[in-house]
Motif scaffolding. Structure first.
Motif, short mmCIF file in Angstrom:
data_model
loop_
_atom_site.label_atom_id
_atom_site.label_comp_id
_atom_site.label_asym_id
_atom_site.label_seq_id
_atom_site.Cartn_x
_atom_site.Cartn_y
_atom_site.Cartn_z
N UNK A 65 0.82 -1.11 -0.18
CA UNK A 65 -0.05 -0.09 0.03
C UNK A 65 0.96 1.09 -0.02
N UNK A 66 0.25 2.43 -0.27
CA UNK A 66 1.21 3.60 -0.23
C UNK A 66 1.74 3.91 1.25
N UNK A 67 0.96 3.35 2.03
CA UNK A 67 1.26 3.56 3.35
C UNK A 67 2.65 2.73 3.76
N UNK A 68 2.75 1.77 3.15
CA UNK A 68 3.89 0.70 3.35
C UNK A 68 5.08 1.31 2.81
N UNK A 69 4.71 2.20 1.64
CA UNK A 69 5.98 2.51 0.99
C UNK A 69 6.57 4.30 1.51
N UNK A 70 5.88 4.53 2.53
CA UNK A 70 5.87 6.30 2.70
C UNK A 70 7.42 6.66 3.29
N UNK A 71 7.99 5.63 3.64
CA UNK A 71 9.43 5.77 4.14
C UNK A 71 10.52 5.60 2.93
N UNK A 72 10.14 5.35 2.00
CA UNK A 72 10.93 4.83 0.73
C UNK A 72 10.82 6.05 -0.28
N UNK A 73 12.02 6.02 -1.18
CA UNK A 73 11.93 6.94 -2.16
C UNK A 73 11.18 6.43 -3.25
N UNK B 45 11.37 9.81 -15.94
CA UNK B 45 10.81 11.22 -16.67
C UNK B 45 11.97 12.01 -17.19
N UNK B 46 11.21 12.65 -18.43
CA UNK B 46 12.43 13.29 -19.15
C UNK B 46 12.58 14.74 -18.03
N UNK B 47 13.68 15.28 -18.73
CA UNK B 47 14.30 16.33 -18.17
C UNK B 47 13.23 17.62 -18.42
N UNK C 269 9.72 17.09 -14.41
CA UNK C 269 9.90 16.05 -13.22
C UNK C 269 8.61 16.98 -12.13
N UNK C 270 8.22 18.12 -12.31
CA UNK C 270 7.32 18.57 -11.38
C UNK C 270 5.82 17.90 -11.87
N UNK C 271 5.64 17.90 -13.06
CA UNK C 271 4.21 17.42 -13.34
C UNK C 271 4.20 15.85 -13.07
N UNK C 272 5.29 15.22 -13.27
CA UNK C 272 5.13 13.84 -12.57
C UNK C 272 4.92 13.84 -11.18
N UNK C 273 5.78 14.53 -10.67
CA UNK C 273 5.64 14.55 -9.20
C UNK C 273 4.17 14.60 -8.75
N UNK D 219 6.46 11.82 -0.57
CA UNK D 219 7.54 11.67 0.21
C UNK D 219 8.72 12.09 -0.84
N UNK D 220 10.06 11.44 -0.76
CA UNK D 220 11.25 11.84 -1.66
C UNK D 220 11.09 11.17 -3.01
N UNK D 221 11.38 11.80 -4.00
CA UNK D 221 11.23 11.13 -5.19
C UNK D 221 12.80 11.32 -6.15
N UNK D 222 12.98 10.34 -6.45
CA UNK D 222 14.19 10.33 -7.46
C UNK D 222 13.98 10.21 -8.89
N UNK D 223 14.65 11.00 -9.84
CA UNK D 223 14.45 11.11 -11.33
C UNK D 223 15.46 10.51 -12.11
N UNK D 224 15.16 9.36 -13.13
CA UNK D 224 15.96 8.92 -14.19
C UNK D 224 15.36 8.94 -15.20
N UNK D 225 16.07 8.83 -16.24
CA UNK D 225 15.81 9.02 -17.72
C UNK D 225 15.24 7.75 -18.44
N UNK D 226 15.53 6.60 -17.95
CA UNK D 226 15.17 5.38 -18.62
C UNK D 226 14.67 4.39 -17.81
#
Length: 294
Positions: free
Chosen positions: A183-191, A196-198, A201-205, A216-223
């Motif tokens: 659940x989303x509650x299970x994942x609240x402490x993880x990144x 997402x393309x450069x 990022x904001x629209x996806x977040x 919570x924290x988001x990490x962005x990658x290109x592929x």
């Protein structure tokens, strides 16, 4: 029987008047009347009963009108497609798909399509939902495959493909990977790792925060490949939608269904293209893609 006689007949019925039909077809009223008489003579059947300034279609006339109109519409499509083939040295169908998309079904549909239509070259490009919509609006792609995130635009066809169950991919070394669902509650402490393309990022977040309550924290990658390497290294989890057959994740990763408020999270995926730019190949590919997903 000439095609122009069919056109004249349809014009008369559509306008409800010999006079207006003649003006629309740029001929005289007497000429259009003669053409209809010639048509009836060739068919050896009466198509309409004339009563001074009015007329009524016979049963044969009603049948002929319906089917002649369908035939002419099909001929118009054939002519348009023939002209396009003559203008284009190489036909290309440009398809956009989400960056976190499972490519198995898309590639299967492309293979089937190319076997049937070898004259068409397929090009594909990946992007975020917003990026794909911009590419479609600007005419850089012909069709996009993505989930519904906005109200329908009447200028576009939205061809439903399938409801997609949402999953997360998580490292096998993470204790949460042992659960049958997350659940989303299970994942609240993880990144949360987003593909997402450069610049997007904001629209996806914003989407994941508002629609999935991930905040919570988001990490962005290109592929997708980069994202899975990060997941395997236990740096976070990857939200992913699987529309058809689920391919096994890379070694060290577990795919687990994602739930919210006790129910699986589902999103609706569509093939979308502009109504003014529609053609036979786009429609055929969309139908083929739906069949593959189903």
């Amino acid at each position: 029987m000439l095609l122009k006689q069919m056109k004249y007949f349809i014009a008369i019925v559509d306008y409800g008047s010999f006079t207006e039909a003649a003006e629309h077809c740029f001929i005289s009223q007497s000429a259009i009347s003669q053409q209809i008489q010639s048509l009836e003579s060739q068919l050896q059947v009466q198509l309409m009963v004339r009563q001074k300034r009015h007329f009524e279609l016979t049963e044969a006339g009603q049948y002929f009108y319906r089917h002649a109109k369908a035939v002419l519409e099909e001929i118009d499509q054939i002519v348009a497609q023939t002209q396009r083939l003559g203008e284009d040295h190489e036909l290309t169908l440009r398809i956009g798909y989400p960056k976190n998309f499972n490519l198995f079904e898309l590639q299967q549909a492309i293979t089937q399509f190319c076997e049937l239509y070898p004259e068409v070259k397929i090009s594909i490009v990946s992007g975020t939902h917003e990026e794909l919509f911009e590419l479609l609006v600007d005419g850089h792609i012909d069709l996009k495959v993505s989930e519904q995130r906005r109200a329908y635009n009447e200028d576009y066809y939205n061809y439903e493909l399938k409801y997609s169950d949402s999953y997360v991919e998580i490292a096998m070394g993470n204790p949460l990977s042992q659960k049958d669902i997350l659940t989303v509650e299970d994942l609240k402490t993880l990144s949360c790792i987003l593909v997402v393309s450069k610049g997007y990022e904001d629209s996806e977040k914003s989407f994941y925060e508002k629609d999935l309550a991930i905040s919570h924290q988001f990490l962005y990658v290109d592929s997708l490949e980069q994202a899975r390497l990060m997941v395997a290294g236990n740096r976070g989890y990857l939200p992913i939608d699987v529309l058809g057959e689920m391919m096994t994740p890379i070694q060290g990763i577990k795919r687990v269904p994602l739930y919210k408020n006790g129910k699986p999270i589902q999103r609706n995926y569509f093939a979308c293209w502009h109504k003014q730019h529609t053609n036979y190949y786009i429609e055929e590919f969309a139908q083929m893609l739906r069949t593959v997903f189903q």
